[in-house]
Design a protein around this motif. Structure first.
Motif, mmCIF file in Angstrom:
data_model
loop_
_atom_site.group_PDB
_atom_site.id
_atom_site.type_symbol
_atom_site.label_atom_id
_atom_site.label_comp_id
_atom_site.label_asym_id
_atom_site.label_seq_id
_atom_site.Cartn_x
_atom_site.Cartn_y
_atom_site.Cartn_z
ATOM 1 N N CYS A 22 0.849 -0.718 0.041
ATOM 2 C CA CYS A 22 0.228 0.140 -0.085
ATOM 3 C C CYS A 22 0.772 0.752 -0.185
ATOM 4 C CB CYS A 22 -0.952 -0.246 0.922
ATOM 5 S SG CYS A 22 -1.407 1.741 1.629
ATOM 6 N N SER A 23 0.601 1.663 -1.363
ATOM 7 C CA SER A 23 1.648 3.002 -0.788
ATOM 8 C C SER A 23 1.080 4.219 -1.111
ATOM 9 C CB SER A 23 2.339 3.227 -2.567
ATOM 10 O OG SER A 23 3.076 4.176 -2.551
ATOM 11 N N VAL A 24 1.336 5.655 -0.378
ATOM 12 C CA VAL A 24 1.117 6.010 1.045
ATOM 13 C C VAL A 24 1.253 7.530 -0.521
ATOM 14 C CG1 VAL A 24 0.086 7.586 2.450
ATOM 15 C CG2 VAL A 24 0.362 4.946 2.764
ATOM 16 N N SER A 25 0.706 8.427 -0.759
ATOM 17 C CA SER A 25 1.260 9.873 -1.012
ATOM 18 C C SER A 25 0.008 10.556 -0.840
ATOM 19 C CB SER A 25 1.019 10.037 -3.041
ATOM 20 O OG SER A 25 0.003 9.603 -3.221
ATOM 21 N N GLY A 26 1.021 12.600 -0.862
ATOM 22 C CA GLY A 26 0.213 13.183 -0.305
ATOM 23 C C GLY A 26 0.370 13.120 1.211
ATOM 24 N N TYR A 27 1.123 12.228 2.115
ATOM 25 C CA TYR A 27 1.041 11.933 3.777
ATOM 26 C C TYR A 27 2.042 12.022 3.896
ATOM 27 C CZ TYR A 27 -0.752 10.710 7.798
ATOM 28 O OH TYR A 27 -1.425 10.735 9.448
ATOM 29 N N THR A 28 3.157 11.877 5.066
ATOM 30 C CA THR A 28 3.832 11.304 5.247
ATOM 31 C C THR A 28 3.291 10.487 6.954
ATOM 32 O OG1 THR A 28 5.129 12.904 4.505
ATOM 33 C CG2 THR A 28 6.152 11.235 6.924
ATOM 34 N N PHE A 29 2.874 9.301 6.544
ATOM 35 C CA PHE A 29 2.195 8.190 7.563
ATOM 36 C C PHE A 29 2.717 8.133 8.717
ATOM 37 C CE2 PHE A 29 3.268 4.069 4.757
ATOM 38 C CZ PHE A 29 4.092 4.039 5.728
ATOM 39 N N ALA A 50 -3.184 -4.304 11.598
ATOM 40 C CA ALA A 50 -2.782 -2.521 11.845
ATOM 41 C C ALA A 50 -1.630 -2.980 12.521
ATOM 42 C CB ALA A 50 -4.310 -2.392 12.283
ATOM 43 N N ILE A 51 -1.609 -1.835 12.602
ATOM 44 C CA ILE A 51 0.095 -1.509 13.252
ATOM 45 C C ILE A 51 -0.885 0.302 13.206
ATOM 46 C CG2 ILE A 51 0.988 -0.482 10.975
ATOM 47 C CD1 ILE A 51 3.105 -2.465 12.183
ATOM 48 N N TYR A 52 0.331 1.115 13.988
ATOM 49 C CA TYR A 52 1.075 2.060 15.020
ATOM 50 C C TYR A 52 1.636 2.826 13.656
ATOM 51 C CZ TYR A 52 1.627 7.037 16.668
ATOM 52 O OH TYR A 52 1.336 7.726 17.121
ATOM 53 N N THR A 53 2.325 3.281 12.490
ATOM 54 C CA THR A 53 2.866 3.727 12.309
ATOM 55 C C THR A 53 4.726 3.982 13.232
ATOM 56 O OG1 THR A 53 2.215 6.585 11.407
ATOM 57 C CG2 THR A 53 2.297 3.521 10.408
ATOM 58 N N ILE A 70 1.732 -8.217 8.750
ATOM 59 C CA ILE A 70 2.047 -6.511 8.724
ATOM 60 C C ILE A 70 3.118 -6.156 8.990
ATOM 61 C CG2 ILE A 70 0.634 -5.668 10.793
ATOM 62 C CD1 ILE A 70 -1.278 -3.316 9.558
ATOM 63 N N SER A 71 3.407 -5.388 8.243
ATOM 64 C CA SER A 71 5.029 -4.174 8.239
ATOM 65 C C SER A 71 4.204 -3.256 7.835
ATOM 66 C CB SER A 71 5.692 -5.203 7.673
ATOM 67 O OG SER A 71 5.957 -5.894 6.284
ATOM 68 N N GLN A 72 6.290 -2.432 7.721
ATOM 69 C CA GLN A 72 5.833 -0.450 7.103
ATOM 70 C C GLN A 72 7.728 0.194 6.772
ATOM 71 O OE1 GLN A 72 4.560 0.590 11.050
ATOM 72 N NE2 GLN A 72 6.120 2.322 10.531
ATOM 73 N N ASP A 73 7.411 1.060 5.669
ATOM 74 C CA ASP A 73 8.734 0.862 5.062
ATOM 75 C C ASP A 73 8.582 2.800 5.769
ATOM 76 O OD1 ASP A 73 11.055 1.899 4.299
ATOM 77 O OD2 ASP A 73 11.504 0.269 2.736
ATOM 78 N N ASN A 77 7.480 5.172 2.938
ATOM 79 C CA ASN A 77 5.550 5.162 3.130
ATOM 80 C C ASN A 77 4.818 3.896 2.296
ATOM 81 O OD1 ASN A 77 5.553 7.799 4.335
ATOM 82 N ND2 ASN A 77 4.718 8.827 3.253
ATOM 83 N N THR A 78 4.875 3.487 3.036
ATOM 84 C CA THR A 78 4.863 2.298 2.200
ATOM 85 C C THR A 78 4.350 1.158 3.677
ATOM 86 O OG1 THR A 78 6.319 1.842 0.154
ATOM 87 C CG2 THR A 78 4.770 -0.188 0.593
ATOM 88 N N LEU A 79 2.709 0.245 3.603
ATOM 89 C CA LEU A 79 1.970 -0.424 3.911
ATOM 90 C C LEU A 79 2.882 -2.019 3.555
ATOM 91 C CD1 LEU A 79 1.140 -0.779 7.000
ATOM 92 C CD2 LEU A 79 -0.969 -0.577 5.912
#
Length: 127
Positions: A22-29, A50-53, A70-73, A77-79
């Motif tokens: 899940c690539s997020v743009s327009g927002y720093t998560f 779910a995860i709290y970033t 679930i993981s994040q980078d 800005n990707t989940l």
């Protein structure tokens, strides 16, 4: 404009693995509750993980514990959602979602409270 774009879906055999992004743009998560939901035709939407970033443990639905991760980078800005030992089911639409609120992680299964949603990516697992 905030955009969440899922990718990585596709048909996979039962027992197989798949990784969704899940690539997020327009927002720093940072400081955001992010989650994956899925919906199978004829059934209600279900929170998967779910995860709290900005730290803390991940949360999972009982049905996926031990199989999904679930993981994040933050740099990208990707989940992610790593799905292993997939079970046969009708095509499910997996969507990522975000709410910039650290306290929402405690009620992460409530899909109505999220601010942003992606368009979803479909994952069929034929039997």
């Amino acid at each position: 404009q905030v955009q969440l774009v899922e990718s990585g879906g596709g048909s996979v055999q039962a027992g197989g693995s798949l990784r969704l992004s899940c690539s997020v743009s327009g927002y720093t998560f940072i400081s955001t509750c992010m989650a994956w939901f899925r919906q199978v035709p004829g059934k209600e939407r279900e929170g998967v993980a779910a995860i709290y970033t900005s730290g803390g443990r991940p949360y999972y639905a009982d049905s996926v514990k031990g199989r999904f991760t679930i993981s994040q980078d933050n740099a990208k800005n990707t989940l992610y959602l790593q799905m292993n030992s997939l079970k046969p089911e009708k095509p499910a639409m997996y969507s990522c979602t975000a709410r910039p609120d650290k306290f929402y992680i405690t009620t992460w299964r409530d899909g109505s409270g999220y601010n942003y949603w992606g368009q979803g990516t479909q994952v069929p697992v034929p039997s």
